[in-house]
Write a protein that holds these residues in place. Structure first.
Motif, PDB file in Angstrom:
ATOM      1  N   PRO A 328       0.827  -1.217   0.000  1.00 51.98           N
ATOM      2  CA  PRO A 328       0.000   0.000   0.000  1.00 51.98           C
ATOM      3  C   PRO A 328       0.857   1.261   0.000  1.00 51.98           C
ATOM      4  N   VAL A 329       0.315   2.306  -0.577  1.00 54.76           N
ATOM      5  CA  VAL A 329       1.051   3.555  -0.770  1.00 54.76           C
ATOM      6  C   VAL A 329       0.536   4.609   0.208  1.00 54.76           C
ATOM      7  N   ASP A 330       1.458   5.235   0.938  1.00 54.00           N
ATOM      8  CA  ASP A 330       1.159   6.417   1.758  1.00 54.00           C
ATOM      9  C   ASP A 330       1.816   7.607   1.077  1.00 54.00           C
ATOM     10  N   LEU A 331       1.040   8.651   0.819  1.00 49.56           N
ATOM     11  CA  LEU A 331       1.577   9.735  -0.004  1.00 49.56           C
ATOM     12  C   LEU A 331       0.826  11.025   0.306  1.00 49.56           C
ATOM     13  N   GLU A 332       1.550  12.139   0.320  1.00 48.67           N
ATOM     14  CA  GLU A 332       0.917  13.451   0.461  1.00 48.67           C
ATOM     15  C   GLU A 332       1.466  14.352  -0.631  1.00 48.67           C
ATOM     16  N   MET A 345      12.773  -0.491 -10.892  1.00 51.97           N
ATOM     17  CA  MET A 345      11.825  -1.545 -10.486  1.00 51.97           C
ATOM     18  C   MET A 345      11.446  -1.430  -9.019  1.00 51.97           C
ATOM     19  N   GLY A 346      11.651  -0.241  -8.435  1.00 57.27           N
ATOM     20  CA  GLY A 346      11.372  -0.072  -7.019  1.00 57.27           C
ATOM     21  C   GLY A 346       9.946   0.342  -6.712  1.00 57.27           C
ATOM     22  N   GLY A 347       9.109   0.543  -7.720  1.00 62.41           N
ATOM     23  CA  GLY A 347       7.702   0.857  -7.482  1.00 62.41           C
ATOM     24  C   GLY A 347       7.362   2.325  -7.556  1.00 62.41           C
ATOM     25  N   LYS A 348       8.273   3.170  -8.080  1.00 64.31           N
ATOM     26  CA  LYS A 348       7.999   4.618  -8.150  1.00 64.31           C
ATOM     27  C   LYS A 348       6.800   4.900  -9.058  1.00 64.31           C
ATOM     28  N   THR A 349       6.857   4.324 -10.272  1.00 63.80           N
ATOM     29  CA  THR A 349       5.787   4.602 -11.233  1.00 63.80           C
ATOM     30  C   THR A 349       4.463   4.016 -10.762  1.00 63.80           C
ATOM     31  N   VAL A 350       4.513   2.835 -10.160  1.00 61.74           N
ATOM     32  CA  VAL A 350       3.261   2.241  -9.652  1.00 61.74           C
ATOM     33  C   VAL A 350       2.668   3.121  -8.565  1.00 61.74           C
ATOM     34  N   ALA A 462      15.044  24.093  -5.489  1.00 59.35           N
ATOM     35  CA  ALA A 462      14.506  24.596  -4.217  1.00 59.35           C
ATOM     36  C   ALA A 462      12.989  24.417  -4.158  1.00 59.35           C
ATOM     37  N   GLY A 463      12.515  24.105  -2.980  1.00 58.58           N
ATOM     38  CA  GLY A 463      11.066  24.075  -2.748  1.00 58.58           C
ATOM     39  C   GLY A 463      10.387  22.759  -3.072  1.00 58.58           C
ATOM     40  N   ILE A 464      11.139  21.762  -3.459  1.00 60.34           N
ATOM     41  CA  ILE A 464      10.482  20.490  -3.777  1.00 60.34           C
ATOM     42  C   ILE A 464      10.243  19.686  -2.496  1.00 60.34           C
ATOM     43  N   ARG A 465       9.238  18.865  -2.570  1.00 59.99           N
ATOM     44  CA  ARG A 465       9.002  17.852  -1.537  1.00 59.99           C
ATOM     45  C   ARG A 465       9.124  16.506  -2.233  1.00 59.99           C
ATOM     46  N   GLY A 466       9.303  15.486  -1.470  1.00 59.40           N
ATOM     47  CA  GLY A 466       9.457  14.231  -2.193  1.00 59.40           C
ATOM     48  C   GLY A 466       9.531  12.994  -1.338  1.00 59.40           C
ATOM     49  N   TYR A 467       9.644  11.892  -2.050  1.00 64.38           N
ATOM     50  CA  TYR A 467       9.726  10.578  -1.434  1.00 64.38           C
ATOM     51  C   TYR A 467      10.772   9.758  -2.178  1.00 64.38           C
ATOM     52  N   ARG A 468      11.300   8.791  -1.464  1.00 65.20           N
ATOM     53  CA  ARG A 468      12.105   7.760  -2.130  1.00 65.20           C
ATOM     54  C   ARG A 468      11.499   6.414  -1.781  1.00 65.20           C
ATOM     55  N   THR A 469      11.541   5.525  -2.738  1.00 66.66           N
ATOM     56  CA  THR A 469      11.085   4.177  -2.407  1.00 66.66           C
ATOM     57  C   THR A 469      12.183   3.515  -1.577  1.00 66.66           C
ATOM     58  N   ALA A 470      11.753   2.657  -0.651  1.00 62.63           N
ATOM     59  CA  ALA A 470      12.730   2.060   0.263  1.00 62.63           C
ATOM     60  C   ALA A 470      13.801   1.295  -0.492  1.00 62.63           C
ATOM     61  N   GLY A 471      13.411   0.688  -1.625  1.00 60.91           N
ATOM     62  CA  GLY A 471      14.415   0.083  -2.492  1.00 60.91           C
ATOM     63  C   GLY A 471      14.711  -1.376  -2.207  1.00 60.91           C
ATOM     64  N   ARG A 488      10.880  -9.970  -6.621  1.00 56.19           N
ATOM     65  CA  ARG A 488       9.897  -9.170  -5.880  1.00 56.19           C
ATOM     66  C   ARG A 488      10.120  -9.257  -4.365  1.00 56.19           C
ATOM     67  N   ASP A 489      10.707 -10.387  -3.922  1.00 56.92           N
ATOM     68  CA  ASP A 489      10.878 -10.560  -2.478  1.00 56.92           C
ATOM     69  C   ASP A 489      11.929  -9.621  -1.911  1.00 56.92           C
ATOM     70  N   TRP A 490      12.786  -9.055  -2.770  1.00 58.43           N
ATOM     71  CA  TRP A 490      13.900  -8.242  -2.272  1.00 58.43           C
ATOM     72  C   TRP A 490      13.702  -6.751  -2.496  1.00 58.43           C
ATOM     73  N   ILE A 491      12.466  -6.369  -2.881  1.00 56.31           N
ATOM     74  CA  ILE A 491      12.190  -4.941  -3.061  1.00 56.31           C
ATOM     75  C   ILE A 491      11.230  -4.483  -1.973  1.00 56.31           C
ATOM     76  N   ASP A 492      11.551  -3.350  -1.366  1.00 59.21           N
ATOM     77  CA  ASP A 492      10.654  -2.710  -0.398  1.00 59.21           C
ATOM     78  C   ASP A 492      10.016  -1.523  -1.114  1.00 59.21           C
ATOM     79  N   TYR A 493       8.710  -1.637  -1.408  1.00 63.43           N
ATOM     80  CA  TYR A 493       8.052  -0.626  -2.231  1.00 63.43           C
ATOM     81  C   TYR A 493       7.564   0.579  -1.424  1.00 63.43           C
ATOM     82  N   ARG A 494       7.777   0.620  -0.121  1.00 62.89           N
ATOM     83  CA  ARG A 494       7.238   1.714   0.678  1.00 62.89           C
ATOM     84  C   ARG A 494       7.840   3.057   0.252  1.00 62.89           C
ATOM     85  N   LEU A 495       7.019   4.098   0.346  1.00 65.75           N
ATOM     86  CA  LEU A 495       7.501   5.450   0.068  1.00 65.75           C
ATOM     87  C   LEU A 495       7.935   6.088   1.382  1.00 65.75           C
TER      88      LEU A 495
END
Length: 538
Positions: A328-332, A345-350, A462-471, A488-495
């Protein structure tokens, strides 16, 4: 246009829309022209969501739910019939049958809703008026769902039909008596068509040929076929039957015309009932989808778009078919630009597509597949996701992307923009510069923009906000990591929210190795990367 086809395709919107299935034919028609709620319609949007929530709470009663759904499934499409009545035309028999069927199930549906005090769909007075309309098509006291031109519609009808039946009975009796007399005089019996077929060389053929009551209808080289002639009396009965039949048709036409005249004043209110049950059917279909993905009611926000535990339903279903689960994605996302970085393949686009789908579903009045969802209504949703090559226009991928981006940046007021690696289609230095420039422009604008990127120059804006996928995770057994079926077992898709100093992940060679690129090639790439780092620091 609130969301164009290109964006919809990238978000798998057609697959989601296919799952949205109103039951009635008029509900399915309404689905084709369904419009999203847009800024200025916040009150109507919240009212629709509240209505859906109340319906879902009531539909937890299985018996009630089954009764309501059965009514919807049996309702025929009467909108063309109502418009014919509205235009002063007289519907035919089958159309009156469909109209009665609709009224019958409308009545049952309305009773179901009023018993649960769902008066926003249909009032108690309407239930009585539907019953009154039903009685117009049902002249006998006991109501039935079927329709025919009952004798009770006109006192003359019963007498005419009795007289026609008497004529037909006389004709049948006369023909039977004649046939029995012919068969008494010969040994030939009628076939199912009431004809006598006889061998032309037999003695019976001469007998049949000599009978004035018979006429030869056809023959073959072997047989002759005879049929009884209508007697004078029979001809009189047939003529009488025809005259009575003509009068019956006149009376039936008059009955239908009277019915049409009596229904014409009801047409406006019947169109309102039709609109109400159509709206109900759309909400019913929304309810089914919400239950399917355990959706939550989106709440109105005066600023950011907030998602917690959001799921892309199509991607989640595909993963489930393969035995995997969707993270699941948590995002603001606030006005300006939100950047998402992470390894390949870390789930950014998804994650970005999940945001787009949640926002689109909310605008179309659905509950969102998430634990929590808050958002303002936005004027439009558009994205540059995947290959934007304009083959027809002769543009390359990069050219198509720039052409589309140029139009999107000029749109106002600001909407939700989803950008997937702007500038990736050209050489890296220029691509990075463009990516950073677009991000800087969006950070000062009115859009809610999300930019997925691999360019570290973007992080310097300047002024950007953001996230990185855990990777990528480090597995305890390195050999397991090298088996592609386990990737798939070795990727952490959390933002994870970006912190100062975060860098663009460099795990492309690990992914290449995992996906089967020859080890010699991967090691060569790693040596080249190391040399580049040394040159920069040397």
């Amino acid at each position: 246009m609130w969301m164009d086809e290109t964006t919809g395709q990238a978000l798998s919107w057609p697959e989601i829309w296919t799952r949205f299935q109103p039951i009635t034919p008029f509900g399915q028609r309404a689905k084709r022209s369904l419009a999203p709620f847009v800024p200025g319609q916040e009150a109507a949007w919240q009212e629709s969501l509240e209505e859906l929530e109340r319906l879902m709470n009531t539909a937890r009663q299985p018996d009630w739910r089954e009764s309501v759904e059965a009514c919807l499934r049996h309702m025929p499409d009467v909108e063309p019939i109502l418009h014919r009545l509205e235009c002063g035309e007289v519907p035919g028999l089958s159309e009156w049958f469909h109209l009665k069927q609709w009224l019958w199930y409308m009545h049952r549906w309305a009773q179901c809703l009023t018993r649960q005090a769902l008066h926003e769909w249909i009032s108690s007075d309407a239930v009585c008026r539907i019953e009154t309309c039903l009685h117009k098509l049902n002249p006998r006291p006991k109501l039935e769902p079927t329709f025919w031109l009952d004798d009770a519609f006109d006192p003359e009808l019963a007498d005419l039909r009795r007289r026609r039946e008497a004529c037909e009975r006389n004709i049948r009796d006369n023909r039977e008596a004649l046939a029995r007399e012919i068969e008494r005089l010969t040994s030939v019996r009628r076939n199912r068509e009431g004809e006598w077929v006889v061998d032309r060389r037999s003695p019976e053929a001469a007998k049949l040929e000599a009978m004035d009551a018979l006429t030869r209808v056809r023959e073959t080289p072997f047989d002759v076929v005879y049929r009884a002639k209508p007697t004078l009396q029979e001809q009189e009965w047939m003529a009488e039957r025809e005259r009575i039949g003509e009068r019956i048709r006149e009376v039936e036409s008059a009955v239908l015309a009277r019915l049409a005249a009596s229904f014409r004043p009801d047409v406006p209110v019947m169109l309102e009932w039709l609109a109400s049950v159509t709206r109900f059917d759309l909400q019913w279909a929304r309810m089914w989808l919400s239950e399917r993905w355990n959706g939550c009611r989106p709440r109105l926000s005066d600023g950011p778009i907030r998602l917690k535990g959001a799921v892309h339903p199509v991607v989640a279903e595909r993963l489930a078919e393969q035995g995997h689960t969707f993270t699941p994605v948590d995002l603001e996302v606030e006005r300006g630009v939100t950047v998402i970085i992470g390894p390949n393949m870390g789930g950014k686009t998804v994650a970005m597509k999940t945001l787009g789908v949640a926002v689109a579903l909310a605008h179309y009045g659905f509950f969102v597949p998430a634990q929590n969802c808050e958002l303002p209504l936005v004027p439009f949703l558009a994205g540059i996701i995947g290959d934007t090559q304009d083959a027809e226009g002769g543009l390359s991928t990069f050219g198509g992307e720039m052409a589309r981006l140029g139009k999107l940046l000029q749109r106002c007021p600001g909407g939700l923009l989803l950008l997937d690696e702007v500038g990736r289609g050209t050489n890296p230095p220029e691509g990075a510069a463009l990516s950073a420039a677009v991000t800087a422009h969006l950070s000062r604008g009115e859009h809610w923009a999300v930019h997925v990127t691999h360019h570290h120059e973007v992080l310097e804006v300047a002024g950007i906000r953001g996230y990185r996928t855990a990777g990528w995770k480090r597995p305890p057994d390195a050999s397991a990591f090298h088996r592609p079926e386990n990737w798939r077992d070795w990727i952490d898709y959390r933002l994870i929210p970006l912190k100062p100093g975060d860098e663009i992940p460099r795990q492309a060679t690990s992914v290449a190795r995992l996906m089967g690129l020859p080890e010699l090639v991967v090691r060569d790439a790693e040596r080249r990367l190391a040399a580049q780092r040394n040159n920069r620091h040397g």
